[in-house]
Design a protein around this motif. Structure first.
Motif, PDB file in Angstrom:
ATOM      1  N   TYR A  87      -4.097  -8.926 -12.427  1.00  0.00           N
ATOM      2  CA  TYR A  87      -4.047  -8.234 -11.149  1.00  0.00           C
ATOM      3  C   TYR A  87      -4.335  -6.745 -11.319  1.00  0.00           C
ATOM      4  O   TYR A  87      -4.133  -6.173 -12.393  1.00  0.00           O
ATOM      5  CB  TYR A  87      -2.696  -8.452 -10.470  1.00  0.00           C
ATOM      6  CG  TYR A  87      -2.565  -9.840  -9.890  1.00  0.00           C
ATOM      7  CD1 TYR A  87      -3.043 -10.127  -8.622  1.00  0.00           C
ATOM      8  CD2 TYR A  87      -1.991 -10.865 -10.641  1.00  0.00           C
ATOM      9  CE1 TYR A  87      -2.951 -11.407  -8.095  1.00  0.00           C
ATOM     10  CE2 TYR A  87      -1.905 -12.151 -10.118  1.00  0.00           C
ATOM     11  CZ  TYR A  87      -2.386 -12.411  -8.844  1.00  0.00           C
ATOM     12  OH  TYR A  87      -2.305 -13.684  -8.330  1.00  0.00           O
ATOM     13  N   PHE A  88      -4.790  -6.137 -10.238  1.00  0.00           N
ATOM     14  CA  PHE A  88      -5.270  -4.757 -10.300  1.00  0.00           C
ATOM     15  C   PHE A  88      -4.934  -4.045  -8.991  1.00  0.00           C
ATOM     16  O   PHE A  88      -5.027  -4.629  -7.908  1.00  0.00           O
ATOM     17  CB  PHE A  88      -6.790  -4.770 -10.499  1.00  0.00           C
ATOM     18  CG  PHE A  88      -7.435  -3.412 -10.616  1.00  0.00           C
ATOM     19  CD1 PHE A  88      -7.581  -2.799 -11.850  1.00  0.00           C
ATOM     20  CD2 PHE A  88      -7.929  -2.767  -9.480  1.00  0.00           C
ATOM     21  CE1 PHE A  88      -8.187  -1.555 -11.951  1.00  0.00           C
ATOM     22  CE2 PHE A  88      -8.533  -1.529  -9.573  1.00  0.00           C
ATOM     23  CZ  PHE A  88      -8.666  -0.913 -10.812  1.00  0.00           C
ATOM     24  N   SER A  89      -4.582  -2.758  -9.105  1.00  0.00           N
ATOM     25  CA  SER A  89      -4.240  -1.984  -7.911  1.00  0.00           C
ATOM     26  C   SER A  89      -4.731  -0.550  -8.049  1.00  0.00           C
ATOM     27  O   SER A  89      -4.491   0.110  -9.054  1.00  0.00           O
ATOM     28  CB  SER A  89      -2.718  -1.985  -7.711  1.00  0.00           C
ATOM     29  OG  SER A  89      -2.358  -1.282  -6.540  1.00  0.00           O
ATOM     30  N   TYR A  90      -5.449  -0.064  -7.012  1.00  0.00           N
ATOM     31  CA  TYR A  90      -5.844   1.344  -6.961  1.00  0.00           C
ATOM     32  C   TYR A  90      -4.685   2.172  -6.419  1.00  0.00           C
ATOM     33  O   TYR A  90      -3.928   1.728  -5.557  1.00  0.00           O
ATOM     34  CB  TYR A  90      -7.017   1.546  -5.992  1.00  0.00           C
ATOM     35  CG  TYR A  90      -8.290   0.806  -6.290  1.00  0.00           C
ATOM     36  CD1 TYR A  90      -9.101   1.176  -7.366  1.00  0.00           C
ATOM     37  CD2 TYR A  90      -8.720  -0.229  -5.456  1.00  0.00           C
ATOM     38  CE1 TYR A  90     -10.303   0.514  -7.606  1.00  0.00           C
ATOM     39  CE2 TYR A  90      -9.922  -0.891  -5.688  1.00  0.00           C
ATOM     40  CZ  TYR A  90     -10.710  -0.518  -6.758  1.00  0.00           C
ATOM     41  OH  TYR A  90     -11.898  -1.158  -6.991  1.00  0.00           O
ATOM     42  N   ILE A  91      -4.574   3.405  -6.900  1.00  0.00           N
ATOM     43  CA  ILE A  91      -3.639   4.355  -6.288  1.00  0.00           C
ATOM     44  C   ILE A  91      -4.169   5.758  -6.516  1.00  0.00           C
ATOM     45  O   ILE A  91      -4.656   6.086  -7.611  1.00  0.00           O
ATOM     46  CB  ILE A  91      -2.196   4.189  -6.831  1.00  0.00           C
ATOM     47  CG1 ILE A  91      -1.253   5.199  -6.167  1.00  0.00           C
ATOM     48  CG2 ILE A  91      -2.138   4.294  -8.346  1.00  0.00           C
ATOM     49  CD1 ILE A  91       0.228   4.925  -6.448  1.00  0.00           C
ATOM     50  N   ALA A  92      -4.128   6.587  -5.480  1.00  0.00           N
ATOM     51  CA  ALA A  92      -4.578   7.967  -5.589  1.00  0.00           C
ATOM     52  C   ALA A  92      -3.464   8.831  -6.172  1.00  0.00           C
ATOM     53  O   ALA A  92      -2.274   8.527  -6.012  1.00  0.00           O
ATOM     54  CB  ALA A  92      -4.989   8.496  -4.219  1.00  0.00           C
ATOM     55  N   ASP A  93      -3.856   9.931  -6.827  1.00  0.00           N
ATOM     56  CA  ASP A  93      -2.876  10.761  -7.520  1.00  0.00           C
ATOM     57  C   ASP A  93      -1.911  11.485  -6.587  1.00  0.00           C
ATOM     58  O   ASP A  93      -0.883  12.004  -7.035  1.00  0.00           O
ATOM     59  CB  ASP A  93      -3.577  11.794  -8.419  1.00  0.00           C
ATOM     60  CG  ASP A  93      -4.505  12.727  -7.650  1.00  0.00           C
ATOM     61  OD1 ASP A  93      -4.627  12.575  -6.425  1.00  0.00           O
ATOM     62  OD2 ASP A  93      -5.123  13.607  -8.293  1.00  0.00           O
ATOM     63  N   ASP A  94      -2.203  11.518  -5.290  1.00  0.00           N
ATOM     64  CA  ASP A  94      -1.315  12.212  -4.358  1.00  0.00           C
ATOM     65  C   ASP A  94      -0.396  11.256  -3.591  1.00  0.00           C
ATOM     66  O   ASP A  94       0.357  11.696  -2.721  1.00  0.00           O
ATOM     67  CB  ASP A  94      -2.117  13.069  -3.372  1.00  0.00           C
ATOM     68  CG  ASP A  94      -3.262  12.313  -2.714  1.00  0.00           C
ATOM     69  OD1 ASP A  94      -3.519  11.160  -3.110  1.00  0.00           O
ATOM     70  OD2 ASP A  94      -3.902  12.882  -1.815  1.00  0.00           O
ATOM     71  N   ASP A  95      -0.446   9.978  -3.920  1.00  0.00           N
ATOM     72  CA  ASP A  95       0.365   8.985  -3.204  1.00  0.00           C
ATOM     73  C   ASP A  95       1.500   8.461  -4.076  1.00  0.00           C
ATOM     74  O   ASP A  95       1.543   8.693  -5.289  1.00  0.00           O
ATOM     75  CB  ASP A  95      -0.513   7.834  -2.725  1.00  0.00           C
ATOM     76  CG  ASP A  95      -1.555   8.294  -1.707  1.00  0.00           C
ATOM     77  OD1 ASP A  95      -1.334   9.333  -1.068  1.00  0.00           O
ATOM     78  OD2 ASP A  95      -2.592   7.623  -1.577  1.00  0.00           O
TER      79      ASP A  95
END
Length: 336
Positions: A87-95
């Motif tokens: 499994y894979f998940s994107y996340i932005a550095d400000d969230d």
């Protein structure tokens, strides 16, 4: 601690936001479950980052300092290529993530026998961090329910937020480059493509915390030309999905909802300029209306009505600006 099974990769895109990045990483490390890896892709080539900068030497974290700036989409695509977990998940550095986000995901994986996409509600914040909800609910949704709620914005979700089966995400080509400059709306395109997946599970509780700030494109972008260039790609590619035979009975409704969403986004960005031109936005509407050729007459009229309302609002704002400038100059002339 013993050996761990790394089931999920969290891919963090970062560019010169060290304090926010540290908070983001900590929100993942604070998860009540431990079956994850973190990849940090640093596009700020002037200043490499290390474990000291993120405040952790956790062995599950891999930092990549690129030699060249890949751009946000290039960064996201590279980390997806590197992922070796199911499994894979994107996340932005400000969230930030809810501390039980991964627990909810694991529950969804076990309860619904390995879904293709698990997505939560989003909660926004500015300075004060949200108070996490203790109770969460899971629900398997079919393609139609997902698309209807996603396109009508009944659920505040984004296509790049949540957890995907890694191979399924690669099959639908993940986050794609759209437009000529900044890829505005690539998350919307991915959200539309997610409807092609077979098993979708909704976490009907805010589990992803989206931060608004001065550098956030969501609140600061007023470049309508860049948005228009991106929208043409997003609309073209999304309509290929929405014209899929599977959605034939609801096609008109979905395409209308999608095009309405796009013009409302453009209008919001357009009004941030503080310069209003009724002819300019009418030209935009004319170009976007060309994409409504597959709509029946009822939905074409609905779309035209929405465009007419926004054109009138823009004309009123334009007239108001002209009058304000006129009175401002008149006042200045009198004072001199």
């Amino acid at each position: 601690m013993g050996s761990l099974v790394y089931d999920i990769t969290f891919a963090i895109t970062t560019y010169n936001r060290p304090e926010m990045l540290k908070e983001c990483v900590q929100s993942i490390l604070d998860q009540t479950e431990a079956n994850f890896k973190i990849i940090i892709g640093n596009d700020y080539i002037s200043v490499p980052i290390n474990s000291e900068d993120i405040g952790s030497t956790d062995q599950r974290i891999k930092i990549i300092n690129y030699k060249n700036n890949l751009g946000e989409i290039g960064n996201m695509r590279e980390m997806l290529n590197l992922a070796d977990t199911k499994y894979f998940s994107y996340i932005a550095d400000d969230d930030l993530l809810h501390p039980n986000f991964l627990k909810a995901v694991n529950d969804a994986i076990n309860e619904y026998s390995h879904p293709d996409y698990i997505f939560p509600l989003i909660e926004t914040f500015i300075d004060k961090k949200p108070i996490p909800h203790e109770i969460y609910q899971l629900k398997q949704v079919d393609k139609s329910e997902y698309l209807s709620n996603f396109l009508n914005r009944n659920w505040y979700t984004q296509g790049c937020i949540g957890v995907y089966n890694t191979e399924k995400l690669r099959e639908i080509d993940g986050m794609e480059k759209v437009g000529k400059k900044v890829s505005l709306g690539s998350d919307t395109l991915l959200g539309v493509k997610a409807s092609l997946l077979d098993k979708l599970v909704f976490i009907s509780t805010p589990m992803y915390f989206f931060r608004y700030h001065d550098q956030s494109l969501s609140t600061s972008n007023n470049d309508v030309k860049t948005l228009y260039d991106s929208q043409i790609d997003v609309i073209t590619k999304s309509l290929i999905v929405l014209n899929n035979d599977f959605f034939s009975t609801q096609k008109n409704k979905y395409i209308y909802s999608f095009l309405k969403w796009q013009i409302l986004d453009y209008y919001t960005t357009y009004t941030r300029q503080k310069k209003f031109n009724g002819f300019g936005i009418c030209s935009y509407f004319f170009n976007i209306f060309k994409f409504s050729k597959d709509l029946n007459l009822f939905y074409k009229v609905k779309l035209l009505k929405q465009m007419f309302i926004l054109a009138i609002k823009t004309s009123i704002k334009s007239l108001k600006c002209v009058l304000e400038n006129f009175f401002k100059k008149s006042t200045q002339m009198k004072s001199t």
